[in-house]
Design a protein around this motif. Structure first.
Motif: not given
Length: 240
Positions: A220-222, A174-178
């Motif tokens: 997901f994009d924070e 699970i990680y942030h990405n654009h």
């Protein structure tokens, strides 16, 4: 800029400036260093933060008797803007103006990649504190690239050791990405590249356990408010 950062950069540039190509020992002259970094102070590797360390390193190296006797050090600065357009343009300008025997920087991955590829044709080394992405491990393509800060590949190796120690065989990513318009504007986020290295390191032992079953992941994009629900993402991961 904290004390640790200052010490780090001074030591880095001091080390780099003591590295002199053999060809430079054959004749007296000027050692030309092309520094390519973003000028805006919004980046962790911006020129305002690094410049004092560069100047201090140059001063200390020139004080050492016998190391650079008869040589001057000329520094040319270029604004990479952390961009895959302006970074290479700065490098090209320095190359055609014959202003660089070595490039220090850039650091941002999208700026480093094209310059590191050009460097093999130009015969100019590229030394950077960035380029942490797994792809830069390819020494055929990035022959003259030297990374001084390790890489995300090392992070992957750490996770392999942890999984071996605790005999873990199931995991999700699970990680942030654009995403959406942010992806078009900024490209992939560093979190993506970090997780890519972990994925590649773990994939082989994972495949042996589950016969090539796909590893579950969720980006997901924070930066896009209201576009994700972390509780739902964690619940979904728990079923995989």
């Amino acid at each position: 800029m904290g004390k640790i950062e200052i010490i780090y950069w001074i030591s880095v540039w001091y080390l780099l400036l003591t590295w002199i190509p053999e060809s430079m020992h054959q004749s007296r002259g000027v050692i030309k260093i092309g520094v390519i970094l973003p000028y805006k102070n919004m980046f962790p590797w911006s020129l305002p933060k690094v410049w004092p360390g560069i100047l201090y390193a140059v001063e200390e190296v020139q004080k050492r008797s016998g190391l650079l006797t008869g040589y001057d050090i000329a520094i040319t600065k270029g604004d990479s803007q952390c961009s895959d357009t302006f970074g290479p343009l700065a490098a090209m300008d320095m190359y055609y103006q014959k202003q660089a025997d070595v490039f220090l920087g850039p650091v941002c991955d999208y700026s480093v990649a094209p310059i590191a590829r050009f460097s093999t044709v130009w015969n100019i080394p590229v030394i950077t504190g960035g380029a942490l992405v797994h792809a830069f491990s390819d020494k055929q393509q990035y022959k003259y690239l030297t990374r001084i800060s390790g890489s995300y590949t090392k992070l992957g190796a750490v996770f392999v050791k942890i999984f071996e120690q605790f005999q873990w065989i199931q995991f999700a990513m699970i990680y942030h990405n654009h995403l959406d318009h942010n992806a078009a504007k900024h490209g992939r986020h560093n979190c993506y590249f970090a997780m890519e290295a972990v994925y590649l390191a773990l994939k082989t032992p994972f495949d042996r356990q589950f016969q090539n079953k796909e590893i579950w992941s969720k980006a997901f994009d924070e930066k896009i408010e209201g576009s994700y629900n972390l509780t739902d993402i964690l619940m979904d991961a728990s079923h995989n």
